[in-house]
Design an enzyme around this catalytic site. Structure first.
Site, PDB file in Angstrom:
ATOM      1  N   TYR B 104       0.817  -1.216   0.000  1.00  0.00           N
ATOM      2  CA  TYR B 104       0.000   0.000   0.000  1.00  0.00           C
ATOM      3  C   TYR B 104       0.850   1.264   0.000  1.00  0.00           C
ATOM      4  CZ  TYR B 104      -4.463  -2.321   0.166  1.00  0.00           C
ATOM      5  OH  TYR B 104      -5.550  -3.059  -0.168  1.00  0.00           O
ATOM      6  N   GLU B 198      -0.061 -27.594  13.500  1.00  0.00           N
ATOM      7  CA  GLU B 198      -0.423 -26.705  12.389  1.00  0.00           C
ATOM      8  C   GLU B 198      -1.670 -25.897  12.654  1.00  0.00           C
ATOM      9  OE1 GLU B 198      -1.755 -29.890   9.181  1.00  0.00           O
ATOM     10  OE2 GLU B 198      -2.630 -27.961   8.696  1.00  0.00           O
ATOM     11  N   ASP B 250      -2.100 -32.390  10.341  1.00  0.00           N
ATOM     12  CA  ASP B 250      -3.204 -33.235   9.892  1.00  0.00           C
ATOM     13  C   ASP B 250      -2.630 -34.401   9.103  1.00  0.00           C
ATOM     14  OD1 ASP B 250      -5.211 -31.741  10.985  1.00  0.00           O
ATOM     15  OD2 ASP B 250      -5.655 -30.610   9.151  1.00  0.00           O
TER      16      ASP B 250
END
Ligand SMILES: Nc1ncnc2c1ncn2[C@@H]1O[C@H](COP(=O)(O)OP(=O)(O)OP(=O)(O)O)[C@@H](O)[C@H]1O
Ligand SMILES: [Mg+2]
Lengths: 555, 364
Positions: B104, B198, B250
């Site tokens: 920005y 995670e 996972d």
């Protein structure tokens, strides 16, 4: 059950006929009516000036009188058109302006008007929509005559309400037509202005002033006072004759026999040709013209079409604009500059069905045309009249979209281009009475194609050169945009006190060899062989084009 | 402690100097009438190689010249110079910026237009490669989502906090891994292992169940693919203090790869060092765990299967347990999330699973 209906027989006068069928003359709806109205009167004015070789000075004004006049947003407008033409002799004014099929342009020479009804249709339409008389003011140089008239539609006769004669101290010559008409101007506004602009384009010696209903002034100044030569009046060519015309000619001719009749009445027929032709038509040369039987008349007309040994129709009755004037007109109305490409050509005379014609064409390209828009903009003219409607039905459109292979000229689909075509002929092959588009006559189509090809011949070089220049300009833009930013931030980052000089680099861009640029581009389009690894914690890397440098050079 | 601060200060000065030098280089090139250019290692795919020795991806020898002479390069070149200037301002003023803020800031700048943030991020990576520094060295950080919790005392080096210490158990939600934590000095810890998960939810569960005490561990959650700063912290803790690292993800190809990136890094950071922890252990959820613990599963999607095949082709997965487990995933066509253990109760993972996987009974 069936009721016998009494059939009424009645003769319909020409004006009555057109009153009932006004659409075919173009007065199909309120917006079209005001457009065609202006057009017909304006064209009469141009004809009147040209026939006397006077550079036209024309003033057109449309004033809105009452907006509540019509039902569907229409209004009553006052139309006033003034010219500096020949004027109309006082005794001819009533018939010329209030009697359909009366006019001075029935002869075989190129005119805008032909039918002897255009101006009257406007007057007629004005009268039936507003019930107001037309006022015609005209002078041939003597007194000024002012007529206030209505048309007696059923009798096809003028009704003079007032005739005033005024002194003409300044020796004014010209005509003013003033009439009221119902129409829908806002809907047709852009076309109206475009019509006048294109009229100014194809008549570059005319000076036209237009004041619209909002009192806005549009000026179209002339670009030259030079006018094309006046066309000559010629006898008809045998190829173009029809049974009815021939019958009339045979009745009124003073020629004593058919051989002399052929020589006297038609162009390019000498004693030898006359004899040969009559033998070919199996008509005795000593027959007295009025004695020809109906069968013989038909035979003669057929033979005239088949006989191959007549001279080609005489084109001296035609009045093309000429390449120079056409260029002047297009230049001034499109506002072309030195940087634009324009090529105008005039084809040699040709004929179709016994009518001579000439095609003129112009091809325009360049930065000014780019402002008009993408693709081909087509301007169509017939006998110096702009044709604005039904473009896609016109043979000119067929030629530019089908017959010409634009790729030959480096023209892409979106390349901005102007193509102008002017067809002049004693008989324009209009497809409809509305006079808006040309029929696909084979000979005419071929000549239009040839004309455009000839005009476009040098286009290829121009386009490839301007594409290069565009690229160069683009380059310069890019570099002059970014180099100062690089310089500024390099200075601030490196804690230097003043800006480094980028002039030298910009100059280098100016003289850069375009060949080199192309190579650079080719080089830049490398890589794209991304396989492993797939996206991980960061968005995948977008490879910028990079110059590959082999070796272990480290910095 | 003074040592760490002066070390940080030395680093800061080196970065500042490198940036300034880049400015002078470009300036001089222009001044000598030459189109400025910068030489750097190519980041194109065919120049990224896996180095089995360093156990991470590295950039090859091919160099590229970012040249302002080329019409297609001048815009990224301009952006590069601007970004260097922006980075130097950050360093000089001791301010930090996120990648997004950098993007920005550029948009507020005349003629430095970026089409999107990705383009801006990419230029920042260019600057890293060109100067052989990490963006954190330029005080530019990604948006943080990962967190750390455990008995470790750190000392801040950021302005206004210099010398201030904190213990990372002070906040029960854990402490966000931002520029302050990343640039801090690690003072002392009682932990003897690092547990990386995670997901935030599992992290919260571990904190709640006092896993840091039970296992004497520092807890870190990566919020998906771990940000570089988190990887850098893991690297430091492992390298400087020799604390072993255990990763739980996972049980699916995506989790597998999260673990792998912590171990051996990503191709996008092939130009950087100090982000990898090759000795970290991925200890679950394995495909074999799914079978052993009879976890509730879902079927592999086509996307999952495709990903597994891709992983098989990657040299980093040649060893076990990676290779074996990937094969097993393919065989059973199933996957399971960390939360799947909840079928045995909320504390099962801390009471049963982790102790078994870590090979040590919970230190109650
Ligand atoms: N402004 C004018 N100046 C001189 N003569 C005019 C003018 N307007 C009309 N005339 C004369 O009036 C005649 C009739 O005009 P009108 O428009 O009705 O028919 P036209 O022009 O002959 O044929 P067309 O139906 O094709 O327009 C013209 O032939 C011309 O002689
Ligand atoms: Mg007319």
């Amino acid at each position: 059950m069936t009721q016998t209906q009494e059939t009424e027989y009645q003769a319909v006068s020409p004006s009555d006929f057109f009153y009932r069928n006004r659409e075919i003359a173009g007065f199909s709806n309120p917006s079209r009516a005001i457009y065609v109205g202006v057009r017909e009167i304006l064209e009469n004015s141009l004809d009147a000036c040209e026939s006397a070789q006077i550079p036209p000075e024309i003033y057109v004004r449309i004033t809105e009188l009452s907006s509540s006049g019509g039902e569907n947003g229409t209004a009553v407008y006052l139309l006033r058109i003034q010219d500096n033409g020949t004027g109309v002799p006082a005794e001819e004014i009533p018939a010329c302006f209030a009697q359909v099929f009366y006019g001075s342009k029935y002869t075989l020479k190129q005119n805008r008007g032909t039918f002897g009804m255009g101006g009257k249709m406007t007057i007629l339409y004005g009268q039936i929509t507003t019930h107001k008389p037309v006022i015609v003011t005209s002078s041939t140089g003597d007194e000024i005559h002012e007529y206030e008239m209505m048309m007696d539609i059923q009798k096809n006769q003028p009704q003079v309400l007032r005739h005033t004669t005024l002194a003409n101290e300044k020796g004014w010559c010209g005509t003013i037509v003033e009439l009221q008409i119902e129409g829908d101007y806002p809907r047709i506004m852009s076309r109206m202005i475009e019509y006048i602009r294109q009229t100014a384009m194809v008549n570059p010696y005319a000076d036209i002033t237009f004041i619209d209903p909002k009192n806005r002034l549009y000026r179209f100044e002339r670009g030259t006072t030079q006018m094309p030569p006046v066309p000559l009046r010629v006898k008809p060519h045998p190829h173009g004759i029809d049974v009815e015309t021939l019958r009339r000619m045979l009745l009124i001719t003073k020629s004593r026999d058919m051989k002399n009749f052929m020589m006297d009445q038609f162009q390019g027929v000498g004693p030898k040709t006359a004899e040969k032709f009559l033998a070919f038509a199996e008509i005795k040369r000593e027959t007295k013209p009025p004695n020809l039987s109906s069968d013989e008349i038909v035979k003669l007309v057929r033979a005239a079409k088949d006989f191959q040994e007549f001279y080609r129709p005489d084109p001296s009755c035609l009045s093309p604009i000429g390449p120079d004037l056409l260029e002047t007109g297009i230049r001034k109305e499109l506002g072309l500059t030195e940087d634009d490409f324009i090529k105008t050509v005039q084809r040699p005379p040709a004929t179709y069905s016994g009518y001579p014609f000439i095609v003129e064409a112009a091809v325009v390209a360049g930065p000014t045309v780019r402002k008009i828009g993408q693709g081909i903009t087509l301007y169509r003219f017939a006998n110096r009249i702009p044709l604005l409607f039904d473009e896609s039905s016109c043979v000119t459109y067929k030629v530019i979209s089908k017959d010409i292979n634009w790729r030959t000229y480096n023209v892409q689909q979106e390349t901005p281009l102007v193509v102008a075509i002017h067809l002049c002929s004693t008989k324009i092959p209009y497809k409809s009475v509305g006079k808006e588009f040309l029929a696909d006559q084979v000979e005419v189509e071929k000549e239009i194609t040839n004309a455009i090809r000839e005009a476009a011949r040098d286009l290829r070089i121009f386009i490839s050169r301007s594409v290069k220049m565009e690229k160069q300009k683009h380059r310069l833009n890019i570099f002059s945009k970014y180099l100062p930013v690089i310089a500024e931030f390099a200075m601030r980052l490196g804690e230097k006190t003043d800006m480094p000089n980028i002039k030298k680099l910009l100059n280098e861009i100016l003289v850069v060899n375009l060949q080199e640029e192309e190579e650079e581009n080719g080089n830049g389009e490398e890589n794209g062989n991304r396989v492993l690894p797939p996206p991980e914690e960061e968005t995948p890397e977008v490879e910028l084009e990079e110059e590959k440098i082999d070796g272990k050079e480290d910095k | 402690m003074a040592k760490r601060i002066s070390e940080a200060e030395r680093q800061r000065e080196a970065v500042d100097k490198a940036l300034k030098q880049l400015g002078s280089l470009v300036y001089d090139q222009i001044d000598q009438g030459e189109f400025p250019w910068v030489m750097m290692q190519s980041r194109s795919i065919d120049n990224i190689q896996y180095d089995p020795h360093a156990r991470q991806y590295i950039l090859g020898d091919r160099m590229v010249k970012r040249h302002s002479r080329n019409i297609k390069h001048i815009r990224p070149f301009t952006q590069l110079v601007w970004t260097a200037w922006f980075a130097r301002e950050l360093v000089k003023q001791r301010k930090t910026s996120t990648l997004r803020e950098a993007y920005y800031s550029a948009r507020g700048q005349r003629d430095i237009e970026y089409t999107d943030q990705q383009e801006s991020d990419n230029i920042i990576t260019d600057l890293e490669v060109a100067l052989n520094k990490a963006r954190e060295d330029f005080n530019i950080y990604p948006e943080e989502r990962s967190a750390i919790f455990g008995d470790i005392t750190i000392e801040y080096t950021v302005p206004g906090y210099e010398g201030r210490r904190t213990n990372l158990t002070d906040h029960p939600d854990g402490i966000m891994v931002g520029p302050a934590v990343t640039s801090s000095e690690f003072i002392e810890t009682t932990a003897n292992k690092i547990l990386v998960v995670e997901k935030g939810a599992m992290f919260t569960r571990l904190v709640e169940e006092q896993a840091h005490k039970k296992f004497n561990a520092i807890l870190i959650h990566t919020a998906g693919q771990s940000p570089r700063s988190t990887r850098s912290i893991i690297h430091r803790l492992n390298k400087d203090w020799g604390i072993p690292v255990y990763i739980f993800t996972d049980g699916d190809p995506w989790g597998v790869h999260i673990a792998q990136v912590i171990c051996s890094g990503s191709a996008n950071a092939a130009h950087l060092r100090g982000l990898t922890t090759p000795d970290a252990k991925w200890i679950g959820v394995w495909a074999s765990d799914i079978i052993t613990y009879k976890l509730p599963t879902e079927n592999l999607t086509d996307f999952d299967k495709k990903r597994l095949t891709e992983l098989q082709a990657d040299p980093r997965y040649n060893e076990d347990p990676w290779r074996k487990e990937i094969e097993l995933f393919i065989k059973i066509q199933k996957k399971a999330e960390l939360e799947a253990f909840s079928r045995y109760g909320l504390t099962y993972i801390v009471d049963k699973y982790l102790p078994e996987k870590l090979g040590a009974p919970p230190a109650t």
